[in-house]
Design a protein around this motif. Structure first.
Motif, PDB file in Angstrom:
ATOM      1  N   ALA A  60     -25.261 -31.020  29.908  1.00 11.47           N
ATOM      2  CA  ALA A  60     -23.952 -30.721  30.151  1.00 11.47           C
ATOM      3  C   ALA A  60     -23.215 -30.445  28.470  1.00 11.47           C
ATOM      4  N   GLY A  61     -22.213 -29.794  28.695  1.00 14.69           N
ATOM      5  CA  GLY A  61     -21.699 -29.378  27.169  1.00 14.69           C
ATOM      6  C   GLY A  61     -20.630 -28.262  27.274  1.00 14.69           C
ATOM      7  N   LYS A  62     -20.629 -27.420  26.253  1.00 15.41           N
ATOM      8  CA  LYS A  62     -19.577 -26.471  26.139  1.00 15.41           C
ATOM      9  C   LYS A  62     -20.184 -25.161  25.715  1.00 15.41           C
ATOM     10  N   VAL A  63     -19.924 -23.974  26.256  1.00 13.37           N
ATOM     11  CA  VAL A  63     -20.656 -22.590  25.866  1.00 13.37           C
ATOM     12  C   VAL A  63     -20.078 -22.372  24.393  1.00 13.37           C
ATOM     13  N   PHE A  64     -21.094 -22.387  23.457  1.00 10.37           N
ATOM     14  CA  PHE A  64     -20.714 -21.958  22.155  1.00 10.37           C
ATOM     15  C   PHE A  64     -20.993 -20.639  21.739  1.00 10.37           C
ATOM     16  N   LYS A  65     -21.630 -19.866  22.073  1.00  9.44           N
ATOM     17  CA  LYS A  65     -22.155 -18.481  21.823  1.00  9.44           C
ATOM     18  C   LYS A  65     -22.883 -17.948  22.818  1.00  9.44           C
ATOM     19  N   LEU A  66     -22.820 -16.452  23.106  1.00  9.72           N
ATOM     20  CA  LEU A  66     -23.406 -15.649  23.994  1.00  9.72           C
ATOM     21  C   LEU A  66     -24.470 -15.062  23.209  1.00  9.72           C
ATOM     22  N   GLU A  67     -25.731 -15.158  23.454  1.00 10.13           N
ATOM     23  CA  GLU A  67     -26.867 -14.482  22.474  1.00 10.13           C
ATOM     24  C   GLU A  67     -27.137 -13.180  23.115  1.00 10.13           C
ATOM     25  N   ALA A  68     -27.072 -13.049  24.414  1.00  4.77           N
ATOM     26  CA  ALA A  68     -27.429 -11.962  25.308  1.00  4.77           C
ATOM     27  C   ALA A  68     -26.391 -11.284  25.965  1.00  4.77           C
ATOM     28  N   SER A  69     -26.346 -10.082  26.553  1.00  8.25           N
ATOM     29  CA  SER A  69     -25.529  -9.201  27.178  1.00  8.25           C
ATOM     30  C   SER A  69     -26.283  -8.624  28.152  1.00  8.25           C
ATOM     31  N   VAL A  70     -25.271  -8.189  29.315  1.00  5.14           N
ATOM     32  CA  VAL A  70     -25.771  -7.532  30.522  1.00  5.14           C
ATOM     33  C   VAL A  70     -26.394  -6.511  30.156  1.00  5.14           C
ATOM     34  N   GLY A  71     -27.636  -5.927  30.823  1.00  3.80           N
ATOM     35  CA  GLY A  71     -28.284  -5.102  30.639  1.00  3.80           C
ATOM     36  C   GLY A  71     -29.469  -5.230  29.634  1.00  3.80           C
ATOM     37  N   GLN A  72     -29.357  -6.024  28.520  1.00  4.65           N
ATOM     38  CA  GLN A  72     -30.316  -6.544  27.521  1.00  4.65           C
ATOM     39  C   GLN A  72     -31.768  -7.127  28.153  1.00  4.65           C
ATOM     40  N   ASN A  73     -32.848  -6.385  27.518  1.00  7.37           N
ATOM     41  CA  ASN A  73     -34.160  -6.919  27.722  1.00  7.37           C
ATOM     42  C   ASN A  73     -34.467  -8.381  27.018  1.00  7.37           C
ATOM     43  N   VAL A  74     -34.806  -9.030  27.719  1.00  5.88           N
ATOM     44  CA  VAL A  74     -35.169 -10.403  27.010  1.00  5.88           C
ATOM     45  C   VAL A  74     -36.750 -10.908  27.298  1.00  5.88           C
ATOM     46  N   SER A  75     -37.271 -11.652  26.561  1.00  4.10           N
ATOM     47  CA  SER A  75     -38.748 -12.130  26.722  1.00  4.10           C
ATOM     48  C   SER A  75     -38.660 -13.456  26.850  1.00  4.10           C
ATOM     49  N   LYS A  76     -39.677 -14.297  27.492  1.00  2.00           N
ATOM     50  CA  LYS A  76     -39.636 -15.356  27.978  1.00  2.00           C
ATOM     51  C   LYS A  76     -39.475 -16.093  26.597  1.00  2.00           C
ATOM     52  N   GLY A  77     -38.580 -17.293  26.591  1.00  2.00           N
ATOM     53  CA  GLY A  77     -38.368 -17.953  25.263  1.00  2.00           C
ATOM     54  C   GLY A  77     -37.074 -17.626  24.557  1.00  2.00           C
ATOM     55  N   ASP A  78     -36.749 -16.300  24.621  1.00  2.00           N
ATOM     56  CA  ASP A  78     -35.533 -15.674  23.879  1.00  2.00           C
ATOM     57  C   ASP A  78     -34.061 -16.429  24.271  1.00  2.00           C
ATOM     58  N   PRO A  79     -33.166 -16.651  23.475  1.00  2.00           N
ATOM     59  CA  PRO A  79     -32.173 -17.517  23.772  1.00  2.00           C
ATOM     60  C   PRO A  79     -31.193 -16.693  24.206  1.00  2.00           C
ATOM     61  N   VAL A  80     -30.533 -16.887  25.469  1.00  2.00           N
ATOM     62  CA  VAL A  80     -29.499 -16.149  26.195  1.00  2.00           C
ATOM     63  C   VAL A  80     -28.311 -16.744  25.956  1.00  2.00           C
ATOM     64  N   VAL A  81     -28.188 -18.205  25.917  1.00  2.00           N
ATOM     65  CA  VAL A  81     -26.881 -18.719  25.768  1.00  2.00           C
ATOM     66  C   VAL A  81     -26.944 -19.964  24.694  1.00  2.00           C
ATOM     67  N   ILE A  82     -26.105 -20.189  23.841  1.00  2.00           N
ATOM     68  CA  ILE A  82     -25.978 -21.260  23.038  1.00  2.00           C
ATOM     69  C   ILE A  82     -24.854 -22.247  23.644  1.00  2.00           C
ATOM     70  N   ILE A  83     -25.392 -23.657  23.903  1.00  2.00           N
ATOM     71  CA  ILE A  83     -24.262 -24.533  24.308  1.00  2.00           C
ATOM     72  C   ILE A  83     -24.314 -25.657  23.096  1.00  2.00           C
ATOM     73  N   GLU A  84     -22.940 -25.999  23.222  1.00  2.00           N
ATOM     74  CA  GLU A  84     -22.799 -27.725  22.249  1.00  2.00           C
ATOM     75  C   GLU A  84     -22.770 -28.496  23.024  1.00  2.00           C
ATOM     76  N   ALA A  85     -23.509 -29.639  22.712  1.00  2.00           N
ATOM     77  CA  ALA A  85     -23.471 -31.016  23.338  1.00  2.00           C
ATOM     78  C   ALA A  85     -23.784 -31.773  22.414  1.00  2.00           C
ATOM     79  N   MET A  86     -23.236 -32.950  22.259  1.00  2.53           N
ATOM     80  CA  MET A  86     -23.042 -33.912  21.453  1.00  2.53           C
ATOM     81  C   MET A  86     -23.263 -33.465  19.806  1.00  2.53           C
ATOM     82  N   LYS A  87     -22.432 -32.550  19.516  1.00  6.66           N
ATOM     83  CA  LYS A  87     -22.206 -31.982  18.220  1.00  6.66           C
ATOM     84  C   LYS A  87     -23.539 -31.123  17.989  1.00  6.66           C
TER      85      LYS A  87
END
Length: 121
Positions: A60-87
């Motif tokens: 649980a946390g807060k969405v800090f940053k979006l690393e990917a966008s719709v239509g973007q190709n990603v590989s297994k392990g690539d960051p999609v979203v960064i969340i902030e939890a417990m600082k």
């Protein structure tokens, strides 16, 4: 008398506190819920659940940053979203290779553990 705005579980309360004598504890005079301010409009998102592969939050946390966008190709392990939890900034990664079909959150959104943040095809 002092007035405070207190948020409890997302509900904002206006609280008036009366101070009685030196050294005594304040006594709550009244508390009334007030409407929370409207959130700023988020960037347009693709329809929720547009893809067959779900990218879920591990904490649980807060969405800090979006690393990917719709239509973007990603590989297994690539960051999609960064969340902030417990600082801490915690990357939520693609569970497998694919194309981002939807981003179902916006920066600043509060999320629960297990929430679907994005989908892939």
């Amino acid at each position: 008398m002092k007035n405070y705005a207190i948020t409890v579980n997302g509900t904002v309360y206006d609280v008036t506190v009366e101070e009685k004598g030196a050294g005594s504890a304040p006594v709550a005079a009244q508390a009334a819920p007030v409407a929370a301010p409207a959130a700023a409009p988020a960037a347009p998102k693709a329809a929720a659940g547009a893809g067959s592969i779900q990218v879920k939050a591990g904490a649980a946390g807060k969405v800090f940053k979006l690393e990917a966008s719709v239509g973007q190709n990603v590989s297994k392990g690539d960051p999609v979203v960064i969340i902030e939890a417990m600082k801490m900034e915690i990357p939520v990664v693609a569970p497998e290779d694919g194309t981002v079909a939807s981003i179902d959150v916006a920066v600043g959104d509060a999320i629960e553990s297990g929430a679907v943040l994005a989908t892939l095809n």
